[in-house]
Design an enzyme around this catalytic site. Structure first.
Site, PDB file in Angstrom:
ATOM      1  CG  LEU A 157      27.140  42.626  36.950  1.00  0.00           C
ATOM      2  CD1 LEU A 157      27.209  43.659  38.059  1.00  0.00           C
ATOM      3  CD2 LEU A 157      26.382  41.431  37.438  1.00  0.00           C
ATOM      4  CE  LYS A 215      35.179  44.526  34.257  1.00  0.00           C
ATOM      5  NZ  LYS A 215      33.814  44.994  34.287  1.00  0.00           N
ATOM      6  CG  ASN A 219      35.536  48.768  34.048  1.00  0.00           C
ATOM      7  OD1 ASN A 219      34.498  48.822  33.385  1.00  0.00           O
ATOM      8  ND2 ASN A 219      35.636  48.040  35.139  1.00  0.00           N
ATOM      9  N   GLY A 269      33.455  56.865  41.188  1.00  0.00           N
ATOM     10  CA  GLY A 269      33.756  56.078  42.380  1.00  0.00           C
ATOM     11  C   GLY A 269      33.361  54.646  42.113  1.00  0.00           C
ATOM     12  CB  CYS A 272      34.580  48.640  38.690  1.00  0.00           C
ATOM     13  SG  CYS A 272      33.696  47.188  39.286  1.00  0.00           S
ATOM     14  CE  LYS A 275      38.260  45.968  41.656  1.00  0.00           C
ATOM     15  NZ  LYS A 275      38.499  45.343  40.358  1.00  0.00           N
TER      16      LYS A 275
HETATM   17  P1  NAD Z   1      32.355  42.069  46.745  1.00  0.00           P
HETATM   18  O1  NAD Z   1      33.394  42.620  47.645  1.00  0.00           O
HETATM   19  O2  NAD Z   1      30.996  42.662  46.765  1.00  0.00           O
HETATM   20  O3  NAD Z   1      32.175  40.495  46.994  1.00  0.00           O
HETATM   21  C1  NAD Z   1      33.233  39.608  47.102  1.00  0.00           C
HETATM   22  C2  NAD Z   1      32.843  38.535  48.116  1.00  0.00           C
HETATM   23  O4  NAD Z   1      33.834  37.494  48.071  1.00  0.00           O
HETATM   24  C3  NAD Z   1      32.820  39.026  49.551  1.00  0.00           C
HETATM   25  O5  NAD Z   1      31.533  38.795  50.108  1.00  0.00           O
HETATM   26  C4  NAD Z   1      33.903  38.205  50.259  1.00  0.00           C
HETATM   27  O6  NAD Z   1      33.571  37.873  51.601  1.00  0.00           O
HETATM   28  C5  NAD Z   1      33.977  36.977  49.385  1.00  0.00           C
HETATM   29  N1  NAD Z   1      35.236  36.229  49.452  1.00  0.00           N
HETATM   30  C6  NAD Z   1      36.508  36.693  49.420  1.00  0.00           C
HETATM   31  N2  NAD Z   1      37.378  35.666  49.474  1.00  0.00           N
HETATM   32  C7  NAD Z   1      36.656  34.529  49.522  1.00  0.00           C
HETATM   33  C8  NAD Z   1      36.966  33.145  49.592  1.00  0.00           C
HETATM   34  N3  NAD Z   1      38.240  32.718  49.597  1.00  0.00           N
HETATM   35  N4  NAD Z   1      35.968  32.248  49.655  1.00  0.00           N
HETATM   36  C9  NAD Z   1      34.684  32.656  49.654  1.00  0.00           C
HETATM   37  N5  NAD Z   1      34.312  33.964  49.578  1.00  0.00           N
HETATM   38  C10 NAD Z   1      35.285  34.887  49.521  1.00  0.00           C
HETATM   39  O7  NAD Z   1      32.981  42.140  45.277  1.00  0.00           O
HETATM   40  P2  NAD Z   1      32.193  42.417  43.909  1.00  0.00           P
HETATM   41  O8  NAD Z   1      31.837  43.848  43.805  1.00  0.00           O
HETATM   42  O9  NAD Z   1      31.155  41.375  43.762  1.00  0.00           O
HETATM   43  O10 NAD Z   1      33.354  42.153  42.854  1.00  0.00           O
HETATM   44  C11 NAD Z   1      33.884  40.882  42.614  1.00  0.00           C
HETATM   45  C12 NAD Z   1      34.792  40.956  41.406  1.00  0.00           C
HETATM   46  O11 NAD Z   1      34.012  41.292  40.246  1.00  0.00           O
HETATM   47  C13 NAD Z   1      35.873  42.015  41.490  1.00  0.00           C
HETATM   48  O12 NAD Z   1      37.028  41.564  40.832  1.00  0.00           O
HETATM   49  C14 NAD Z   1      35.277  43.187  40.740  1.00  0.00           C
HETATM   50  O13 NAD Z   1      36.242  44.030  40.185  1.00  0.00           O
HETATM   51  C15 NAD Z   1      34.515  42.484  39.640  1.00  0.00           C
HETATM   52  N6  NAD Z   1      33.367  43.237  39.118  1.00  0.00           N
HETATM   53  C16 NAD Z   1      32.570  43.945  39.955  1.00  0.00           C
HETATM   54  C17 NAD Z   1      31.475  44.630  39.455  1.00  0.00           C
HETATM   55  C18 NAD Z   1      30.591  45.441  40.358  1.00  0.00           C
HETATM   56  O14 NAD Z   1      29.781  46.211  39.846  1.00  0.00           O
HETATM   57  N7  NAD Z   1      30.688  45.311  41.676  1.00  0.00           N
HETATM   58  C19 NAD Z   1      31.184  44.576  38.092  1.00  0.00           C
HETATM   59  C20 NAD Z   1      32.002  43.801  37.255  1.00  0.00           C
HETATM   60  C21 NAD Z   1      33.102  43.140  37.792  1.00  0.00           C
END
Ligand code: NAD
Length: 445
Positions: A157, A215, A219, A269, A272, A275
């Site tokens: 997403l 994946k 990206n 920016g 994703c 990094k």
């Molecule tokens: P985020 O930082 O918004 O959310 C992660 C959450 O996990 C945080 O609220 C944090 O407090 C929580 N967390 C961390 N360790 C924890 C634990 N041990 N127990 C419970 N909660 C815990 O991250 P995000 O943007 O949702 O991204 C999550 C993953 O998905 C990443 O690997 C990212 O690369 C991937 N991703 C993100 C997107 C995006 O658009 N943001 C899209 C695709 C994939």
């Protein structure tokens, strides 16, 4: 199905809510109590269009709940999703600390269980991460009798359009082992995704390594397109009578190339692209291969942000300019400021003495970054009152058609930096503005 979602951020909250909306019982877990308290009070802690209402609806019908109690959530679940952050280390490699910690906590929580469970990794991880996760969970469960399976299911997403992306996926990437237990896990995953997969089959199965690399490739390819068009825009900036917007259309009509992610900008920016591009390269290096082209994508992007900052500063010419800024987030329809281009560009301008007035419809996370180094305004025209120049940094829809007349009346200067190439230079010039887009030959070049 009973699901726990470990990590309730941009990915966890959206996917958890949409699984709940299709009738599953979902518990979203986060270690941050303030996030859980806010969610339990009916407010969401991120901005994603349409999400808050959907969360409220599914809380009300008891399909969705929030907790910090990972142990309890995991024990009640058939499927446990890992959706925690995987940020960058200083050297660009993936920092898997949160993920491995969460995997260990999940393993411990699974220990007393006798029920088959599937642990699904939604986080983006470097190639080859499935084995360390499986090992950590096996070690933590300490229970050889327990049957469980690991599935890699990277999320595709995009913030700002997350609900429609997830509801109508172009692909659902699944990586599993090839044994019987994995086949059973795959069946459960197919059942879970069935409501999103009715019209046509979007599920693609490979190994966990296939899923991880697919994946990362996506990206990397998108980030490469952004870097490429921005490098071309710089060439266009140096070429008399070249307009990158005309060139862009000429290129993108070629069906082999297309329009997506081919738009000049102040640089990519978000959480994703920066990094993931750095992380896949760092991991390849560990395996003994330096991917030359891929290694340059991130440096090219960062150099572009610096170029834009320098160019704006140079073209401003005034010593202590007052600058109006529209947009701070890394893209529209999100509040996410992670690695936003606005950070280095505005920092460059503030450091050289500019006074900055900004308007962004979702500025709360930006406030944590810029603090009182900039001034926040409540509407777009307040930001340009008495300004020497206006910079468009993020292309929120409400900035698409400015009233140039009103800008002219309110601003004391006449410089427009359209860093998203959204405006018609002729319309701006007609009102007496000096228009500067990216790679476009207009008066300020
Ligand atoms: P985020 O930082 O918004 O959310 C992660 C959450 O996990 C945080 O609220 C944090 O407090 C929580 N967390 C961390 N360790 C924890 C634990 N041990 N127990 C419970 N909660 C815990 O991250 P995000 O943007 O949702 O991204 C999550 C993953 O998905 C990443 O690997 C990212 O690369 C991937 N991703 C993100 C997107 C995006 O658009 N943001 C899209 C695709 C994939």
């Amino acid at each position: 199905m009973k699901i726990s979602m470990i990590g309730t951020g941009y990915v966890g909250l959206v996917t958890g809510t949409l699984f709940a909306d299709r009738g599953n019982k979902v518990v979203c877990v986060d270690k941050k109590i303030n996030i859980i308290n806010q969610l339990n009070s009916g407010k969401i802690h991120i901005y994603e269009p349409g999400l808050e209402k959907l969360v409220q609806k599914n809380v009300a019908n008891n399909n969705l709940s929030f907790t910090t109690n990972l142990q309890e959530a995991v024990q009640q679940s058939d499927l446990v999703f890992l959706a925690v952050g995987t940020p960058s280390n200083e050297d660009g490699s993936f920092n898997l600390d949160y993920l491995l910690r969460a995997a260990s906590d999940v393993g411990e929580a699974m220990r007393p269980s006798s029920k088959f469970k599937v642990v699904v990794c939604k986080s983006t991880v470097p190639q080859g991460t499935s084995q360390p996760i499986i090992d950590i969970i096996n070690k933590a469960t300490h229970n050889p009798q327990l049957e469980w399976a690991y599935v890699s299911n990277p999320e595709t997403l995009a913030e700002g359009t997350a609900i429609s992306n997830f509801s109508k996926p172009d692909r659902i990437i699944i990586g599993t082992g090839a044994d019987k237990v994995s086949d059973h896990a795959f069946e459960l995953i197919c059942e879970l995704y069935h409501p999103f997969n009715i019209k046509s089959d979007r599920i693609m199965r490979g190994s966990p390594a296939d899923a991880e690399l697919a994946k990362l490739f996506s990206n990397t390819a998108l980030a490469a397109r952004i870097a490429l068009i921005n490098e071309f825009a710089r060439i266009s900036d140096l070429t008399p009578n070249a307009d990158m917007d005309i060139i862009r259309r000429m290129i993108c009509e070629d069906v082999r190339i297309g329009y997506n992610f081919m738009f000049p900008s102040p640089g990519y920016g978000g959480s994703c692209f920066p990094k993931d591009v750095q992380g896949v390269v760092a991991q390849a290096k560990i395996a003994g291969y330096i991917p030359l082209m891929m290694s340059q994508i991130h440096p090219s992007n960062e150099a572009h942000k610096n170029y834009i900052g320098e160019r704006v500063a140079k073209l401003l010419q005034t010593k202590h300019p007052k600058i109006g800024v529209w947009g701070l987030t890394f893209k529209p329809n999100t509040d996410d400021m992670r690695d936003a281009a606005s950070i280095p560009i505005l920092t460059r301008l503030i450091n050289s003495g500019a006074e900055v007035f900004v308007y962004d419809p979702q500025d709360h996370k930006a406030r944590e970054i810029f603090g009182d180094r900039i001034n926040y305004t409540a509407d777009k025209y307040a930001a340009i009152d008495g300004a020497d120049a206006l910079i468009l940094l993020t292309e929120w829809k409400e900035f698409d058609a400015p009233d140039f007349n009103q800008l002219k009346r309110k601003m004391r200067g006449s410089t427009l930096f359209d860093l998203r190439n959204r405006w018609l230079p002729a319309a701006a010039n007609r009102q007496g503005f000096n228009y500067y887009g990216i790679g476009r030959s207009y008066p300020l070049k």
